[in-house]
Motif scaffolding. Structure first.
Motif, PDB file in Angstrom:
ATOM      1  N   ASP A  44       0.836  -1.206   0.000  1.00 18.02           N
ATOM      2  CA  ASP A  44       0.000   0.000   0.000  1.00 18.02           C
ATOM      3  C   ASP A  44       0.874   1.261   0.000  1.00 18.02           C
ATOM      4  O   ASP A  44       0.631   2.198   0.758  1.00 18.02           O
ATOM      5  N   ALA A  58      -2.138  -3.257   4.597  1.00 12.93           N
ATOM      6  CA  ALA A  58      -3.141  -3.734   3.653  1.00 12.93           C
ATOM      7  C   ALA A  58      -3.331  -5.235   3.788  1.00 12.93           C
ATOM      8  O   ALA A  58      -4.450  -5.754   3.748  1.00 12.93           O
ATOM      9  N   GLY A  96      -6.671  -1.379  -0.132  1.00 12.14           N
ATOM     10  CA  GLY A  96      -5.507  -0.650  -0.595  1.00 12.14           C
ATOM     11  C   GLY A  96      -5.952   0.629  -1.277  1.00 12.14           C
ATOM     12  O   GLY A  96      -7.090   1.063  -1.132  1.00 12.14           O
ATOM     13  N   THR A  97      -5.053   1.228  -2.039  1.00 15.89           N
ATOM     14  CA  THR A  97      -5.355   2.483  -2.710  1.00 15.89           C
ATOM     15  C   THR A  97      -5.224   2.262  -4.206  1.00 15.89           C
ATOM     16  O   THR A  97      -4.106   2.173  -4.730  1.00 15.89           O
TER      17      THR A  97
END
Length: 698
Positions: free
Chosen positions: A135, A157, A174-175
């Motif tokens: 992450d 994450a 997550g992103t």
């Protein structure tokens, strides 16, 4: 809405203030009263469906993450479970995050490379332990109040995933804007997934935006772009992006992980090379680099003044060039040209190549001499002089440039460009050459003594009118040196104690340069280790100068700690060689608790090896030479290195340049020029400097 956790005590930490809210956790400022310190506390609220599974994994995963002890990884002080909460207590930093920094403006390239290099060091260490971040994003890169970077949220994450799949309840763990294609596809991950995320972060730092459109809230669109769409070159958003930097970013953002960099370290090295900084810990990525001063911008009067102010300080106690010329020649400044009424001194610029050519002549001086008829200055064999004794006049500089001929140039045969000292030396010489309109080319030997032979020969073949050489093995250069002598090409060596080179040797007295840190090390052994220590010395046996420096290290140590045991001398000098030597010692079970190194590059390699072996920084002390920026950072934090002698790099560059100018202009020069070392940098010295910097001036 009031936060119910503020005012509560969890795991011995009093929650005082909410600092931020993320998708998976909330960050609070908390106070640990037992040791009177503030911490940043990350708290994860668990829902009923995941508590049992999470609790089983949390202790195991958190323990692994907490053991990641690295100078650029934010340390975890404590972790635990409290009813429906899980928490991690970490060091509290006051500098905010990279995300905060990006909100203001684009970050200058050198600052970008500095932050990125620190992040890459921490990430590479985690990867060496088999840990993937998963992450990476700007908000997970924290900054202290002096601007140093720290990675945080390792494995968070993974901790919050339920089964390793992408989605849970229709959301991505997550992103997405920073996630690799394989992570978005839910495939098994390796460290190269983090390399992709690094590429996104670097794109953001350079271009001022993300590589793909994230204005849409459509998750499918974001995923599609990462999986299928090529990123727009960052130069389209930031026209000042160098092509080499853009190439680094786009390589990291390759869809196929096999096409990315194999490690964070490799990516950081490539970025440093692209920006023009020291590559760091490897020489195999460094291309042959030839920098021609022709084509660079014309130096301004203020630039000349600034550089000459330092150089003329030997003679004038700090009087700058402009004041000196005004006193001697009576200069009139008209339309940015200098017109000297008494000396006919002029600074002219050629619009064709943008390089400046400085000429100064007395009324009776002929301007028609050529390189073929110019007489070279004599080297006074056996004589030693000081750097302040050979500073040239403006007439000499003008004559030297004229005597180089129309196609001649100054060549610098560098040992390497992969340390701050050596890369800085090349920049110092380039700046001096640019200021005085002297064409200049850099030839990088890449720490390879056989490559240096070809670089030396190439410089001569391409028309070098004078050469400054950092010799890796002077014996291998014997034929080239002999040919240069026969051709009357002036040679200046970044070394001392060479024999039969027919060149000027410039250095700082290597024995003394080693003896000073050796004595400092001896005082540590005497005062803190009861006079006993197992010491290894990292030297470079192919260079007599560096052997002499190592002798000084050992003698200085023994002067203050005669009972210290020198286990042996091992090859250092570069990061790779230092690492290889210490790796072998550790593998062979050799015990040591003190390292003396002839330079910081070897020390960094030793640290790399000890980090990978899990050596506690408090159990091994390093004392070194060069006081590079990274070494000073380690010294501040008590991370392996306790002290490093500051080399007189600027003064050394000045003296070598001055010797070249003198010889080219027909002035005799002593065979040896002494440039004394500076002071030893310790934590106390750095703290005192900080106080002086922060003290308001009346």
């Amino acid at each position: 809405m009031p936060d119910a956790l503020i005012g509560k005590t969890i795991g011995g930490f009093l929650i005082q203030e909410r600092l931020g809210q993320g998708a998976m956790a909330t960050v609070y400022k908390a106070f640990e009263s037992s040791i009177n310190r503030y911490v940043a506390m990350k708290i994860i609220k668990l829902d009923e469906t995941q508590q049992d599974e999470f609790k089983q994994r949390f202790a195991r995963e958190a323990e692994v993450i907490a053991k990641l002890e690295h100078i650029h990884i934010l340390p975890i002080y404590a972790y635990g479970l409290d009813d429906e909460l899980a928490y991690l207590a970490m060091r509290w930093l006051k500098g905010g995050s990279l995300s905060d920094l990006l909100k203001h403006d684009r970050i200058p390239l050198e600052r970008t490379a500095n932050i990125f290099s620190q992040v890459a060091q921490g990430l590479a260490f985690a990867h060496s332990k088999g840990i993937i971040h998963r992450d990476l994003k700007p908000s997970n890169i924290m900054l202290d109040d002096t601007g140093n970077a720290y990675l945080t949220d390792f494995g968070l994450a993974k901790l919050t995933e339920s089964s390793g799949e992408i989605t849970r309840s229709g959301t991505i763990v997550g992103t997405p804007a920073y996630m690799s294609p394989e992570q978005l596809r839910g495939e098994p991950l390796d460290h190269r997934s983090d390399i992709y995320s690094l590429g996104v972060i670097l794109y953001n730092m350079v271009a001022g935006r993300l590589p793909f459109d994230t204005t849409t809230s459509d998750l499918v669109s974001i995923i599609y772009q990462h999986l299928e769409k090529a990123p727009t070159p960052p130069s389209e958003f930031n026209k000042e992006t160098p092509k080499a930097v853009e190439a680094v970013i786009l390589k990291a953002l390759q869809k196929d992980r096999k096409d990315r960099y194999d490690s964070a370290t490799d990516m950081a090295r490539a970025l440093n090379i692209a920006v023009g900084l020291p590559a760091g810990s490897s020489t195999n990525l460094k291309p042959a680099k030839i920098i021609d001063i022709h084509g660079l911008d014309e130096p301004s009067l203020s630039t000349i003044s600034l550089i000459r102010k330092r150089r003329w300080a030997f003679m004038t106690g700090g009087v700058g060039l402009v004041a000196l010329i005004l006193i001697i020649a009576g200069v009139i400044i008209q339309n940015n040209n200098l017109v000297a009424t008494n000396l006919n001194a002029t600074v002219t610029a050629s619009a064709g190549n943008l390089s400046s050519t400085l000429t100064a002549s007395a009324a009776n001086q002929s301007l028609t001499a050529t390189a073929q008829t110019a007489k070279q200055g004599t080297i006074l064999v056996g004589k030693t002089g000081e750097a302040g004794d050979i500073v040239p006049t403006l007439d000499q500089i003008s004559t030297a440039i004229k005597n180089m001929g129309s196609n001649g140039f100054l060549a610098y045969i560098a040992c390497t460009q992969d340390s701050e000292f050596h890369a800085g030396m090349a920049r110092e010489l380039a700046d001096l050459a640019k200021t005085y309109g002297m064409p200049y080319k850099l030839y990088d030997s890449e720490a390879d003594s056989y490559r240096e032979i070809s670089q030396f020969d190439n410089a001569r073949a391409q028309g070098a009118a004078a050469m400054i050489v950092c010799p890796l093995d002077v014996k291998l250069l014997a034929d080239g040196i002999s040919a240069a002598n026969k051709a009357d090409v002036p040679l200046v060596f970044q070394a001392t104690n060479l024999k039969d080179t027919h060149g000027v040797m410039v250095g700082g007295g290597n024995y003394l340069l080693g003896e000073l840190p050796g004595q400092f090390a001896g005082s540590i052994v005497r005062d803190e280790m009861h006079g006993q220590a197992q010491v290894i010395i990292l030297d470079y046996p192919d260079m007599a100068d560096l052997v002499e420096r190592a002798n000084g290290l050992e003698d200085g140590l023994k002067k203050f700690a005669p009972k210290a045991t020198v286990v042996g001398r091992y090859t250092g000098g570069t990061r790779e060689l230092g690492k290889a030597s210490v790796e072998k010692l550790l593998k062979d079970g050799v015990k040591f608790n003190f390292v003396l190194s002839i330079n910081d590059a070897g020390s960094f390699g030793a640290i790399d090896a000890m980090e990978e072996a899990g050596i506690d920084p408090s159990t091994v002390t390093i004392v070194s030479i060069d006081a590079e920026a990274l070494a000073q950072e380690y010294i501040r934090k008590g991370y392996f290195i306790r002290g490093s002698v500051q080399s007189a790099r600027e003064e050394l560059a000045d003296a070598m340049f001055d010797a070249v100018v003198d010889l080219l202009s027909g002035v005799d020069v002593p065979e040896s020029i002494n440039v004394p070392p500076k002071t030893i940098i310790t934590k106390e010295v750095l703290e005192q400097r900080d106080k002086l910097t922060l003290t308001p001036k009346p």
